[in-house]
Design a protein around this motif. Sequence first.
Motif, PDB file in Angstrom:
ATOM      1  N   TYR A  52       0.842  -1.196   0.000  1.00  0.00           N
ATOM      2  CA  TYR A  52       0.000   0.000   0.000  1.00  0.00           C
ATOM      3  C   TYR A  52       0.873   1.241   0.000  1.00  0.00           C
ATOM      4  CZ  TYR A  52       0.900   1.202   4.898  1.00  0.00           C
ATOM      5  OH  TYR A  52       1.506   1.575   6.070  1.00  0.00           O
TER       6      TYR A  52
ATOM      7  N   LEU B  81       7.683   4.467  15.746  1.00  0.00           N
ATOM      8  CA  LEU B  81       6.746   3.729  14.898  1.00  0.00           C
ATOM      9  C   LEU B  81       7.348   2.374  14.510  1.00  0.00           C
ATOM     10  CD1 LEU B  81       4.765   5.176  11.881  1.00  0.00           C
ATOM     11  CD2 LEU B  81       5.944   3.012  11.696  1.00  0.00           C
TER      12      LEU B  81
ATOM     13  N   ALA C  34       6.045  -1.345  15.466  1.00  0.00           N
ATOM     14  CA  ALA C  34       5.661  -2.192  14.326  1.00  0.00           C
ATOM     15  C   ALA C  34       6.458  -3.499  14.355  1.00  0.00           C
ATOM     16  CB  ALA C  34       5.912  -1.448  13.012  1.00  0.00           C
TER      17      ALA C  34
ATOM     18  N   TYR D  62       5.184  -5.848  17.152  1.00  0.00           N
ATOM     19  CA  TYR D  62       3.936  -6.511  16.784  1.00  0.00           C
ATOM     20  C   TYR D  62       4.191  -7.534  15.669  1.00  0.00           C
ATOM     21  CZ  TYR D  62      -0.676  -7.446  15.008  1.00  0.00           C
ATOM     22  OH  TYR D  62      -1.809  -8.098  14.598  1.00  0.00           O
ATOM     23  N   ASN D  63       4.925  -7.110  14.644  1.00  0.00           N
ATOM     24  CA  ASN D  63       5.134  -7.991  13.485  1.00  0.00           C
ATOM     25  C   ASN D  63       5.888  -9.256  13.881  1.00  0.00           C
ATOM     26  OD1 ASN D  63       3.914  -5.933  12.121  1.00  0.00           O
ATOM     27  ND2 ASN D  63       5.727  -5.252  11.012  1.00  0.00           N
TER      28      ASN D  63
ATOM     29  N   LEU E  19       9.257  -0.810   4.812  1.00  0.00           N
ATOM     30  CA  LEU E  19       8.594   0.500   4.818  1.00  0.00           C
ATOM     31  C   LEU E  19       9.517   1.519   4.179  1.00  0.00           C
ATOM     32  CD1 LEU E  19       6.206   2.314   5.954  1.00  0.00           C
ATOM     33  CD2 LEU E  19       7.689   2.700   7.931  1.00  0.00           C
TER      34      LEU E  19
ATOM     35  N   PHE F  90       4.537   7.270   2.326  1.00  0.00           N
ATOM     36  CA  PHE F  90       4.872   5.948   2.849  1.00  0.00           C
ATOM     37  C   PHE F  90       4.540   4.937   1.758  1.00  0.00           C
ATOM     38  CE2 PHE F  90       3.462   8.097   6.828  1.00  0.00           C
ATOM     39  CZ  PHE F  90       4.554   7.844   7.636  1.00  0.00           C
TER      40      PHE F  90
ATOM     41  N   GLN G  78       4.500   0.668   1.948  1.00  0.00           N
ATOM     42  CA  GLN G  78       4.789  -0.434   2.863  1.00  0.00           C
ATOM     43  C   GLN G  78       4.346  -1.762   2.261  1.00  0.00           C
ATOM     44  OE1 GLN G  78       2.906  -0.347   6.783  1.00  0.00           O
ATOM     45  NE2 GLN G  78       4.693  -1.352   7.668  1.00  0.00           N
TER      46      GLN G  78
ATOM     47  N   LEU H 167       3.535  -5.680   3.472  1.00  0.00           N
ATOM     48  CA  LEU H 167       3.263  -6.568   4.610  1.00  0.00           C
ATOM     49  C   LEU H 167       3.150  -7.982   4.058  1.00  0.00           C
ATOM     50  CD1 LEU H 167       0.351  -4.510   6.241  1.00  0.00           C
ATOM     51  CD2 LEU H 167       2.707  -4.622   7.093  1.00  0.00           C
TER      52      LEU H 167
ATOM     53  N   THR I 204      -3.709  -6.519  10.227  1.00  0.00           N
ATOM     54  CA  THR I 204      -2.676  -5.497  10.422  1.00  0.00           C
ATOM     55  C   THR I 204      -2.916  -4.318   9.492  1.00  0.00           C
ATOM     56  OG1 THR I 204      -1.147  -7.243  11.048  1.00  0.00           O
ATOM     57  CG2 THR I 204      -0.178  -5.120  10.497  1.00  0.00           C
TER      58      THR I 204
ATOM     59  N   ARG J 240      -5.695  -2.114  10.785  1.00  0.00           N
ATOM     60  CA  ARG J 240      -5.251  -1.327  11.944  1.00  0.00           C
ATOM     61  C   ARG J 240      -4.401  -0.142  11.468  1.00  0.00           C
ATOM     62  NH1 ARG J 240      -1.277  -3.104  14.821  1.00  0.00           N
ATOM     63  NH2 ARG J 240      -1.608  -5.252  14.155  1.00  0.00           N
ATOM     64  N   ILE J 241      -3.469  -0.427  10.558  1.00  0.00           N
ATOM     65  CA  ILE J 241      -2.586   0.626  10.043  1.00  0.00           C
ATOM     66  C   ILE J 241      -3.410   1.697   9.310  1.00  0.00           C
ATOM     67  CG2 ILE J 241      -0.760   1.123   8.361  1.00  0.00           C
ATOM     68  CD1 ILE J 241       0.409  -1.675   8.987  1.00  0.00           C
TER      69      ILE J 241
ATOM     70  N   ASP K 153      -4.673   4.564  11.283  1.00  0.00           N
ATOM     71  CA  ASP K 153      -3.689   5.341  12.036  1.00  0.00           C
ATOM     72  C   ASP K 153      -3.693   6.805  11.567  1.00  0.00           C
ATOM     73  OD1 ASP K 153      -1.121   6.412  12.971  1.00  0.00           O
ATOM     74  OD2 ASP K 153      -0.625   4.338  13.445  1.00  0.00           O
TER      75      ASP K 153
ATOM     76  N   ARG L  21      -1.541   9.026  11.708  1.00  0.00           N
ATOM     77  CA  ARG L  21      -0.260   9.582  11.255  1.00  0.00           C
ATOM     78  C   ARG L  21      -0.130   9.607   9.735  1.00  0.00           C
ATOM     79  NH1 ARG L  21       3.326   6.147  15.457  1.00  0.00           N
ATOM     80  NH2 ARG L  21       1.628   4.679  15.028  1.00  0.00           N
ATOM     81  N   HIS L  22      -1.074   8.980   9.054  1.00  0.00           N
ATOM     82  CA  HIS L  22      -1.070   9.078   7.587  1.00  0.00           C
ATOM     83  C   HIS L  22      -2.496   9.149   7.065  1.00  0.00           C
ATOM     84  CE1 HIS L  22      -0.883   4.361   7.061  1.00  0.00           C
ATOM     85  NE2 HIS L  22      -1.741   4.724   7.965  1.00  0.00           N
TER      86      HIS L  22
ATOM     87  N   MET M 238      10.479  -5.439   9.847  1.00  0.00           N
ATOM     88  CA  MET M 238      10.074  -4.269   9.057  1.00  0.00           C
ATOM     89  C   MET M 238      11.351  -3.522   8.661  1.00  0.00           C
ATOM     90  SD  MET M 238       7.707  -2.886   7.434  1.00  0.00           S
ATOM     91  CE  MET M 238       6.507  -4.094   7.990  1.00  0.00           C
TER      92      MET M 238
HETATM   93  C1  FMN Z   1       3.087   4.166   8.006  1.00  0.00           C
HETATM   94  C2  FMN Z   1       2.751   3.259   9.159  1.00  0.00           C
HETATM   95  C3  FMN Z   1       3.209   1.946   9.168  1.00  0.00           C
HETATM   96  C4  FMN Z   1       2.899   1.089  10.220  1.00  0.00           C
HETATM   97  N1  FMN Z   1       3.343  -0.208  10.182  1.00  0.00           N
HETATM   98  C5  FMN Z   1       2.961  -1.071  11.146  1.00  0.00           C
HETATM   99  C6  FMN Z   1       3.323  -2.450  11.080  1.00  0.00           C
HETATM  100  O1  FMN Z   1       4.033  -2.895  10.181  1.00  0.00           O
HETATM  101  N2  FMN Z   1       2.893  -3.256  12.075  1.00  0.00           N
HETATM  102  C7  FMN Z   1       2.123  -2.807  13.112  1.00  0.00           C
HETATM  103  O2  FMN Z   1       1.766  -3.593  13.976  1.00  0.00           O
HETATM  104  N3  FMN Z   1       1.813  -1.498  13.212  1.00  0.00           N
HETATM  105  C8  FMN Z   1       2.191  -0.631  12.252  1.00  0.00           C
HETATM  106  N4  FMN Z   1       1.837   0.699  12.357  1.00  0.00           N
HETATM  107  C9  FMN Z   1       1.219   1.176  13.600  1.00  0.00           C
HETATM  108  C10 FMN Z   1      -0.248   0.873  13.665  1.00  0.00           C
HETATM  109  O3  FMN Z   1      -0.937   1.779  12.851  1.00  0.00           O
HETATM  110  C11 FMN Z   1      -0.737   1.006  15.125  1.00  0.00           C
HETATM  111  O4  FMN Z   1      -0.433   2.263  15.617  1.00  0.00           O
HETATM  112  C12 FMN Z   1      -0.068   0.006  16.049  1.00  0.00           C
HETATM  113  O5  FMN Z   1      -0.133  -1.275  15.495  1.00  0.00           O
HETATM  114  C13 FMN Z   1      -0.763  -0.011  17.422  1.00  0.00           C
HETATM  115  O6  FMN Z   1      -2.102  -0.285  17.267  1.00  0.00           O
HETATM  116  P1  FMN Z   1      -3.114  -0.085  18.481  1.00  0.00           P
HETATM  117  O7  FMN Z   1      -2.959   1.349  18.888  1.00  0.00           O
HETATM  118  O8  FMN Z   1      -4.471  -0.407  17.912  1.00  0.00           O
HETATM  119  O9  FMN Z   1      -2.656  -1.046  19.527  1.00  0.00           O
HETATM  120  C14 FMN Z   1       2.135   1.569  11.311  1.00  0.00           C
HETATM  121  C15 FMN Z   1       1.676   2.886  11.292  1.00  0.00           C
HETATM  122  C16 FMN Z   1       1.977   3.741  10.237  1.00  0.00           C
HETATM  123  C17 FMN Z   1       1.479   5.156  10.232  1.00  0.00           C
END
Ligand code: FMN
Length: 136
Positions: free
Chosen positions: A8, A23, A27, A30-31, A40, A47, A49, A51, A61, A64-65, A68, A70-71, A92
């Motif tokens: 993505y 970050l 990541a 968790y990964n 990434l 960005f 990325q 996965l 995953t 969830r991303i 977020d 932040r993007h 990552m």
């Molecule tokens: C650009 C970007 C890449 C991310 N990559 C990952 C990733 O590879 N694995 C992951 O678990 N979280 C990744 N995150 C963070 C998740 O969005 C999230 O904040 C984190 O998994 C915690 O989730 P929670 O707050 O629901 O526990 C990424 C966030 C951003 C903005």
Amino acid sequence: MYLTRLLYCSERNAEVDLDIEQLLYSARDYNGRSNITGALWFDGTYFVQVLEGGRQVVSETYHRIAKDPRHHSIEIVSCEMVDARLFHQWRMAYFADTADNRSLVLKYSGQDKLIPSNMSSASLLHVLAEGNLLGD
Ligand SMILES: Cc1cc2nc3c(=O)[nH]c(=O)nc-3n(C[C@H](O)[C@H](O)[C@H](O)COP(=O)(O)O)c2cc1C
């Protein structure tokens, strides 16, 4: 649990603080626990990325991303079943906008600035797979 690779791209949300090291730290944590590997790219604007992992965990995953803050403007470039991982050694991998990586972007696109919408999924994967890594 078919092995799946999802690619993505998105844009940084300049209104939200971003600490790329933090970050990556969370990541990778968790990964590592979910057997996700990937890479990434971040150049300050975009960005990109990858996965890789079981289909269900990659889907969870990604969703969830995608939420977020932040993007934004997140778009799936490709999602496919694959026979093998490209980034199996990295929870990552991280690539930044260095001179070497810009020259690689020039190899796979019309200019040396990575603009995701101007590049095929294959070209984006080549840049990440051949790029100069800045972490694990
Ligand atoms: C650009 C970007 C890449 C991310 N990559 C990952 C990733 O590879 N694995 C992951 O678990 N979280 C990744 N995150 C963070 C998740 O969005 C999230 O904040 C984190 O998994 C915690 O989730 P929670 O707050 O629901 O526990 C990424 C966030 C951003 C903005």
